[in-house]
Design an enzyme around this catalytic site. Structure first.
Site, short mmCIF file in Angstrom:
data_model
loop_
_atom_site.label_atom_id
_atom_site.label_comp_id
_atom_site.label_asym_id
_atom_site.label_seq_id
_atom_site.Cartn_x
_atom_site.Cartn_y
_atom_site.Cartn_z
N CYS A 2 39.83 27.17 48.03
CA CYS A 2 40.88 26.57 48.83
C CYS A 2 42.20 27.14 48.31
O CYS A 2 42.23 27.82 47.30
CB CYS A 2 40.87 25.07 48.68
SG CYS A 2 39.24 24.34 48.88
N ARG A 27 41.59 32.57 51.49
CA ARG A 27 40.77 31.95 50.44
C ARG A 27 39.87 30.85 50.98
O ARG A 27 38.84 30.53 50.40
CB ARG A 27 41.68 31.34 49.37
CG ARG A 27 42.52 32.35 48.63
CD ARG A 27 43.36 31.64 47.61
NE ARG A 27 42.54 31.10 46.56
CZ ARG A 27 42.33 31.68 45.39
NH1 ARG A 27 42.89 32.83 45.14
NH2 ARG A 27 41.58 31.13 44.48
N TRP A 74 38.48 24.65 52.08
CA TRP A 74 37.14 25.19 52.37
C TRP A 74 36.19 24.08 51.95
O TRP A 74 36.07 23.78 50.77
CB TRP A 74 36.93 26.46 51.54
CG TRP A 74 35.70 27.23 51.84
CD1 TRP A 74 35.53 28.18 52.82
CD2 TRP A 74 34.46 27.19 51.13
NE1 TRP A 74 34.27 28.71 52.76
CE2 TRP A 74 33.59 28.12 51.74
CE3 TRP A 74 33.99 26.45 50.04
CZ2 TRP A 74 32.29 28.33 51.29
CZ3 TRP A 74 32.70 26.67 49.60
CH2 TRP A 74 31.86 27.59 50.22
N ASN A 100 42.13 21.85 44.27
CA ASN A 100 41.05 22.84 44.35
C ASN A 100 40.05 22.53 43.25
O ASN A 100 40.44 22.10 42.16
CB ASN A 100 41.59 24.26 44.10
CG ASN A 100 42.40 24.78 45.26
OD1 ASN A 100 42.49 24.15 46.30
ND2 ASN A 100 43.01 25.94 45.06
N GLY A 101 38.79 22.81 43.49
CA GLY A 101 37.76 22.55 42.48
C GLY A 101 36.84 21.44 42.94
O GLY A 101 36.86 21.06 44.13
N GLU A 478 24.92 47.49 47.50
CA GLU A 478 26.30 47.16 47.87
C GLU A 478 26.55 47.45 49.36
O GLU A 478 27.25 46.70 50.04
CB GLU A 478 27.28 47.93 46.96
CG GLU A 478 28.73 47.89 47.35
CD GLU A 478 29.34 46.48 47.43
OE1 GLU A 478 28.68 45.50 47.05
OE2 GLU A 478 30.47 46.38 47.93
N LYS A 482 27.79 44.72 52.07
CA LYS A 482 29.00 44.83 52.91
C LYS A 482 28.63 44.55 54.36
O LYS A 482 29.35 43.84 55.06
CB LYS A 482 29.61 46.24 52.81
CG LYS A 482 30.43 46.56 51.60
CD LYS A 482 31.78 45.88 51.50
CE LYS A 482 31.64 44.59 50.75
NZ LYS A 482 31.73 44.69 49.30
N GLU A 485 27.80 40.73 54.94
CA GLU A 485 28.85 39.72 54.84
C GLU A 485 29.88 39.80 55.95
O GLU A 485 30.41 38.78 56.35
CB GLU A 485 29.49 39.68 53.45
CG GLU A 485 30.32 40.85 53.05
CD GLU A 485 30.93 40.69 51.65
OE1 GLU A 485 31.27 39.57 51.25
OE2 GLU A 485 31.06 41.71 50.96
N HIS A 501 5.71 50.58 49.30
CA HIS A 501 4.97 49.47 48.68
C HIS A 501 5.14 48.17 49.45
O HIS A 501 4.85 47.10 48.92
CB HIS A 501 5.42 49.29 47.22
CG HIS A 501 5.10 50.48 46.36
ND1 HIS A 501 3.81 50.82 46.01
CD2 HIS A 501 5.90 51.43 45.83
CE1 HIS A 501 3.84 51.93 45.28
NE2 HIS A 501 5.11 52.32 45.15
N LYS A 598 37.23 34.20 49.35
CA LYS A 598 37.54 35.37 48.53
C LYS A 598 37.16 35.17 47.08
O LYS A 598 36.58 36.05 46.47
CB LYS A 598 39.04 35.71 48.65
CG LYS A 598 39.47 36.94 47.88
CD LYS A 598 38.73 38.18 48.36
CE LYS A 598 39.13 39.43 47.61
NZ LYS A 598 38.15 40.53 47.85
#
Ligand code: AGP
Length: 603
Positions: A2, A27, A74, A100-101, A478, A482, A485, A501, A598
């Site tokens: 947040c 965020r 958030w 926040n938290g 990676e 990308k 997401e 396999h 983020k």
């Protein structure tokens, strides 16, 4: 995740707060709100949705007052509704809090408050705070700061918070424990925020709060436990502006040549064919004493750590590995005094990585940071390390920071190698390769339009494979990350040798594979993998610096040739562009993908 903004000063607070929130929206963004104090009264405005919805709610008559707090949320506890949006207040409306938290014992505290007759209006953990603060004031706390301290003594969990008391309108109480808070010291005004992005438009003089600190912020100063000498940050408002790019993701991908140059500046020692990483605080004897290297990070930072482990093994011939930080912290790891642990994080605030660092330090492990945000919790907890110097990353998907992680690990590997058996010639070769990297990235960026055409052809696939081997296996992971997401297209990464396999069973004309084909000692085998995929009707997009036979792949994304050890840094770039183009073709919000934030400052 947040965002918090606070303001004390001569200006009307609402405008500063809303503008600050818009800088933090990346965020967390399911609801927003603000509270402003004026004439011993606090006015709160909150809404579900984005900062624009809040702006619309305020219209032409924002609440008046020159002290205020604001928040983008958030959701963790409770749905993303206007009622659950911050700020939260006590029953009298005197105290307003943004937080926040996570308050882990919120259920217990809510039950206690309810038993004492307090009516809770929201489903959030945060709402207990204004009630506890108000109770402390009613119970005789001598100041808002004292009341906040008393309330926090009841709380288990993490917080970065700002508190507004209607009766002391010229001040905010601000505290931090596990969730970042930065104080911007302006000319006769103070800006409080969870992120530099909301501060640097007003001032570059900042104070980063440490965990456990609680301060009272007024227009003319800070009172409390914080070190009140501000530091100057090398970040500007323009770093958080699009500057002509369609989105921050495009901007940050395009910024990579400069970002790499920043990471290399002053760190290449051409005289001794090695690197200078003074921030590590390790002398040659310390470096020689390192017998193992373990990279710890989350998500893309973990994949970058895997690339780093490969570089260290190849160049320094020291056993190296990478592990997700969130798993490491909980598995009661054996901490090896001869191991160099590297905590990898763009934000420097990722809760799992921070906890892994704390666990290591508690057990006497030697841990350094590879962090982008100076002054962040992980950077400070580690105390030494290598800053990534990517510049601020706004888009949720990490790009330039990941590239600079790889570049930083290459420099670390050279440094460790050159106190061992890496030859002068190979050291020199690596330095030349690093210096040429920005130019090579530029060349990849020039093929953006061509990559866009390929991406459009495959954007309607419901799933894709990303295939690479040895050095390129984490690059494939990676690349898949990308794509997932930002486009929400399912993607899986496999080492080429693993396909047969099991996963090969999924290959058919509807399943494109992005295959990384470096011109290395395994080229013939990778070509064989492509043939196996195509024999099952699977379309292949080859990313390569090799001359491939005509018609081998359905599409080819070309990458310039570089030193083989550094090629993973380069091959990542077309995968970023590819993912962005698929996401754009599908109409996604590439900077703010659903369900993600983020920096993940909660578990
Ligand atoms: C990257 O694109 C992701 N958004 C995510 O995996 C990220 O890398 C991870 O959350 C770690 O973040 P950090 O680098 O800030 O610690």
């Amino acid at each position: 995740m947040c965002g918090i903004v606070g303001y004390v000063g001569p200006r009307e607070a609402a405008g500063v707060l809303v503008e600050g929130l818009s800088r933090l929206e990346y965020r967390g963004y399911d609801s927003a709100g603000l509270a402003v104090a004026h004439r011993r009264k606090v006015t709160v405005r909150r809404t579900a949705g984005r900062v624009d919805d809040l702006r619309e709610l305020l219209g032409d008559s924002p609440p008046r007052g020159t002290t205020g707090i604001a928040h983008t949320r958030w959701a963790t506890h409770g749905e993303p509704t206007g009622t659950n949006a911050h700020p939260h207040t006590d029953a009298s409306g005197r105290i307003a809090v943004v937080h926040n938290g996570i308050i882990e014992n919120a259920d217990v505290l809510r039950a206690e408050l309810t038993a004492r007759g307090v009516r809770l209006a929201s489903d959030t953990d945060t709402e207990v705070l204004p009630h506890l603060i108000a109770e402390a004031l009613d119970g005789g706390a001598g100041s808002p700061a004292e009341a906040v301290r008393a309330a926090l003594s009841r709380v288990e969990g993490t917080y970065g918070l700002a508190v507004l008391d209607a009766r002391t309108p010229g001040e905010l109480v601000v505290a931090r424990n596990g969730s970042p808070i930065v104080l911007g010291v302006g000319d006769g005004e103070m800006v409080v925020a969870s992120d530099l992005a909301a501060v640097v438009r007003h001032t570059r003089q900042v104070v980063f709060l440490d965990d456990g600190e609680l301060v009272t912020v007024r227009a003319d100063g800070i009172e409390g436990s914080a070190r009140i000498t501000p530091t100057t940050v090398d970040v500007e408002g323009a770093d958080y502006a699009l500057g002509g790019h369609p989105d921050f993701l495009a901007k940050e991908i395009a910024d990579q040549p400069d970002a790499v140059r920043r990471a290399l500046a002053g760190r290449l020692d051409t005289r001794f064919s090695t690197t200078r990483l003074g921030g590590l605080e390790l002398d040659p004897r310390d470096l020689r004493g390192v017998r193992r290297v373990l990279f710890l990070g989350c998500g893309s930072a973990y994949y970058a750590g895997e690339i780093g482990a490969g570089l260290v093994e190849e160049l320094a011939r020291i056993p190296a590995g990478a592990e997700p930080a969130g798993e490491f912290r909980y598995r009661n790891p054996v901490v090896d005094p001869d191991c160099l642990y590297v905590a990898v994080s763009q934000s420097g605030e990722t809760a799992d990585t921070l906890a892994a660092v704390q666990e290591l330090r508690r057990k006497g492990g030697r841990v350094i940071g590879a962090v982008n945000v100076i002054g962040s919790a992980i950077a400070r907890e580690c105390g030494s390390g290598v800053f990534l110097h990517s510049g601020p990353e706004v888009s949720v998907a990490s790009t330039k920071a990941v590239t600079n992680m790889t570049v930083s690990f290459a420099m670390l590997a050279v440094l460790l190698g050159r106190v061992r058996d890496l030859s002068v010639a190979d050291g020199r070769r690596m330095l030349d390769g690093l210096q040429a990297l920005p130019r090579h990235i530029d060349a990849v960026l020039e093929s953006d339009a061509a990559i866009g055409e390929v991406a459009k052809r495959y954007a309607d696939a419901s799933s894709m494979f990303f295939v690479g081997r040895t050095r390129f296996s984490p690059v494939a992971r990676e690349g898949a990350q990308k794509l997932k997401e930002i486009s929400y297209v399912h993607a899986e990464a496999y080492p080429a040798s693993e396909l047969k396999h099991g996963p090969l069973a999924l290959v058919d004309p509807a399943m494109p594979s992005v295959v990384l084909v470096p011109d290395d000692e395994l080229l013939a085998k990778t070509v064989g993998t492509i043939e196996q995929i195509r024999a099952r009707g699977g379309p292949v997009i080859a990313v390569t610096d090799a001359e491939l036979p005509d018609g081998l792949a359905d599409a080819v994304l070309r990458v310039p040739r570089t030193e083989p050890e550094l090629a993973p840094a380069l091959f990542g770039v077309p995968l970023q562009l590819f993912a962005r183009h698929v996401a754009v073709a599908l109409g996604r919000d590439v900077d703010r993908p659903r369900n993600l934030a983020k920096s993940v400052t909660v578990e």
